[in-house]
Design a protein around this motif. Structure first.
Motif, PDB file in Angstrom:
ATOM      1  N   ALA B  72       0.830  -1.202   0.000  1.00 21.55           N
ATOM      2  CA  ALA B  72       0.000   0.000   0.000  1.00 21.55           C
ATOM      3  C   ALA B  72       0.874   1.264   0.000  1.00 21.55           C
ATOM      4  O   ALA B  72       0.406   2.350  -0.320  1.00 21.55           O
ATOM      5  N   GLY B  73       2.131   1.134   0.345  1.00 24.24           N
ATOM      6  CA  GLY B  73       3.011   2.302   0.366  1.00 24.24           C
ATOM      7  C   GLY B  73       3.888   2.304   1.599  1.00 24.24           C
ATOM      8  O   GLY B  73       3.890   1.360   2.369  1.00 24.24           O
ATOM      9  N   LYS B  74       4.652   3.355   1.775  1.00 18.85           N
ATOM     10  CA  LYS B  74       5.548   3.451   2.925  1.00 18.85           C
ATOM     11  C   LYS B  74       4.756   3.645   4.217  1.00 18.85           C
ATOM     12  O   LYS B  74       3.621   4.085   4.187  1.00 18.85           O
ATOM     13  N   TYR B  75       5.385   3.257   5.347  1.00 16.86           N
ATOM     14  CA  TYR B  75       4.760   3.544   6.638  1.00 16.86           C
ATOM     15  C   TYR B  75       4.663   5.053   6.802  1.00 16.86           C
ATOM     16  O   TYR B  75       5.677   5.751   6.750  1.00 16.86           O
ATOM     17  N   GLU B  76       3.470   5.599   7.059  1.00 19.83           N
ATOM     18  CA  GLU B  76       3.301   7.036   7.278  1.00 19.83           C
ATOM     19  C   GLU B  76       3.262   7.354   8.776  1.00 19.83           C
ATOM     20  O   GLU B  76       3.553   8.470   9.185  1.00 19.83           O
ATOM     21  N   TYR B  77       2.875   6.355   9.551  1.00 19.57           N
ATOM     22  CA  TYR B  77       2.707   6.562  10.986  1.00 19.57           C
ATOM     23  C   TYR B  77       4.033   6.335  11.714  1.00 19.57           C
ATOM     24  O   TYR B  77       4.960   5.734  11.156  1.00 19.57           O
ATOM     25  N   SER B  78       4.114   6.798  12.978  1.00 25.96           N
ATOM     26  CA  SER B  78       5.339   6.513  13.738  1.00 25.96           C
ATOM     27  C   SER B  78       5.201   5.151  14.406  1.00 25.96           C
ATOM     28  O   SER B  78       4.164   4.830  15.010  1.00 25.96           O
ATOM     29  N   VAL B  79       6.255   4.341  14.251  1.00 24.81           N
ATOM     30  CA  VAL B  79       6.208   2.974  14.753  1.00 24.81           C
ATOM     31  C   VAL B  79       6.083   2.948  16.280  1.00 24.81           C
ATOM     32  O   VAL B  79       5.399   2.083  16.839  1.00 24.81           O
ATOM     33  N   THR B  80       6.704   3.911  16.946  1.00 21.49           N
ATOM     34  CA  THR B  80       6.662   3.908  18.421  1.00 21.49           C
ATOM     35  C   THR B  80       5.240   4.132  18.937  1.00 21.49           C
ATOM     36  O   THR B  80       4.824   3.470  19.899  1.00 21.49           O
TER      37      THR B  80
END
Lengths: 350, 350
Positions: B72-80
């Motif tokens: 769907a694309g790159k991670y936009e959210y912060s993983v932490t």
């Protein structure tokens, strides 16, 4: 089916270790009295270990000789004459061993060379099966490339196990079956390389031929064991002699069909080098070791022995030829080692 | 060393199946009279199977969600913040489960939320171990590439087995050990690809870090099992609640250190999509399933469950994303299947 008749004698001959050392029929029972059972068991175990070790070492050096000969250049000699020479040498070595035995022990019912039609009639069958298999080998390359064929050859392991169970009616424990599947998977894993996945695109004809070849090869092996073990007291050198006589016969036919002109024009030994002679010697000794393993152990031990030899070859090649070992090889070796372990402990618990 | 104290209670709690269904201390014994032993054994086996199956399905869908989110694309959210959300959701789910239990059964000694320092003092340790492991993860990529790291992660299997044996003092039979080595080799084989051999060139620092990470991860798993099984009668939701509270705490620290600015400027849930929410939900449920497996089964079952999940993911990906399965994958799956079989039959014979 005649090969089923061997079952009973076979149990006496081969499984003697598991039965507290009952004497073989026709074998002197003079030292079976007190600890004779144990010492006979131990000497059988020792003999079994020696022939297995010999087969492993000979098979691994065989592959190294092949690599060496490939490095030295193309094969100059005709393969059919080399095969015939191997059979002839095995015949000669069996005869030489028999001469020594006759001089030492005299000619007995068990070590006489003369035979009956009943005994000898089954001896051509393994040689004929191998001939059919070798003929098929030329056709399978229409569907599979050489590295793919190396991978498909591991089907031999499974076919040998299945035919060993069906034809010789010998049982493997569940753990030993698990070990046998792992042996096949481990050997294949050890041979994996970047082009191995192509084997999955093998057309149906290729798969069918590979399976038929595996069955032929497995059947030839199991049938040889059946022949040799049918008469446990018969001297192995006599049994080998007759096996190899038919081997010579079938290979003579192969020379006539394939290389007759070359042999007539250039001579039988044209293109033979030192390494050719070493390879012939090695093949002859390996062949005898295989027969010995069939007599004193079984096809399962043979398969394990040649599989471990395959791994040994790779390790030795690192030192001899500077080969690199792949991660797949390490994984495959680990799996084969666990398989050998399972085969050993599986026996105790059955 | 406190974690050794759990040994005895643990034997009562976990090995009950092998002892003809003795009742747990603190558990009602009203239906243990005649067939109660067997029915309690069966219900324990059923519970163990359900949590293991849940873990397997959740873990394999987890990997599929990751593939899906990457497509769907790159991670936009912060993983932490996502990790924090997972811990918070697990906490909330545990509390919800507890509320239902309190309403049904009332508050008892075993399901009360309040705790003692003695009980709760060990709960931060697994979370802290995972934090250290996750920190190391950033540094290991200086020595190993991502596919190489995936391969080295299989060392977790061995470290979990060894620490399970040493710390929990539980025995695996020889056949189960063979199975465990095969599980590691089989998982690695299934992941082999043309670039896997590069992992053999990993420098010593990389190997040391990989081994340390495997030990930390194995230790965290085994320690969690020790904590949960130390009080077999304590309600799992209370135990989970306290584990996850500390998980939230450590993840809050990670947000502060790594993503504080981004969270302040863009908001906590910036970039969350439907798939992010599904992944958080899946991770939370998987986390709870892991705890359940620790309570009702053990770390060995957990390792088998997640390994089989890895294979399931690949098979499902063939249908969902048109992935191709390699020969190595088939071999690895075969080896893992034999390993599962050996683990099962190894238990009977110990």
């Amino acid at each position: 089916m005649e090969y089923r008749k061997i079952k009973d004698q076979d149990d006496v001959g081969d499984d003697i270790e598991n039965r507290g050392g009952k004497a073989l029929p026709g074998v002197s029972v003079s030292n079976v009295a007190n600890f004779g059972g144990i010492s006979s068991e131990r000497s059988k175990w020792k003999r079994k270990s020696i022939v297995t070790l010999a087969l492993t070492i000979l098979t691994s050096s065989q592959a190294i000789l092949i690599v060496w000969s490939k490095r030295a250049g193309k094969y100059e000699y005709s393969v059919t004459t080399a095969n015939f020479s191997v059979e002839a040498l095995k015949c000669a070595l069996s005869l030489a061993a028999l001469l020594r035995i006759w001089r030492r022990e005299g000619v007995t019912e068990d070590n006489r060379l003369s035979t009956t039609l009943d005994e000898v009639s089954v001896y051509p069958i393994p040689a004929a099966l191998y001939l059919v298999k070798n003929l098929l080998q030329y056709y399978i390359f229409a569907y599979v490339d050489a590295p793919g064929y190396q991978i498909l050859k591991n089907l031999n392991i499974i076919s040998t196990g299945v035919l060993y169970r069906i034809i010789l009616k010998k049982k493997l424990s569940e753990i030993q079956w698990a070990g046998f599947i792992l042996l096949c998977a481990g050997c294949t894993t050890a041979q994996l390389n970047s082009s191995s996945d192509r084997v999955l695109q093998t057309p149906v004809q290729g798969w069918v031929m590979a399976i038929v070849m595996a069955l032929l090869s497995g059947f030839a092996g199991v049938y040889t064991e059946a022949i040799i073990k049918k008469r446990p007291s018969r001297n192995i050198n006599v049994q080998n002699f007759w096996l190899y006589v038919f081997g010579m016969g079938f290979n003579a036919i192969a020379i006539l069909v394939q290389d007759f002109d070359a042999v007539v024009n250039k001579g039988f030994f044209h293109g033979y080098s030192l390494i050719t002679i070493l390879m012939i010697l090695n093949h002859a000794l390996s062949g005898i070791a295989v027969s010995m393993v069939m007599k004193y152990a079984d096809n399962i031990v043979k398969v394990y022995s040649t599989s471990v030899a395959m791994l040994l070859t790779a390790v030795v090649s690192v030192f001899l030829f500077g080969f690199h070992l792949s991660l797949a090889f390490f994984l495959g070796s680990t799996i084969v080692s666990v398989s050998v372990y399972l085969h050993a402990i599986g026996k105790v618990q059955r």
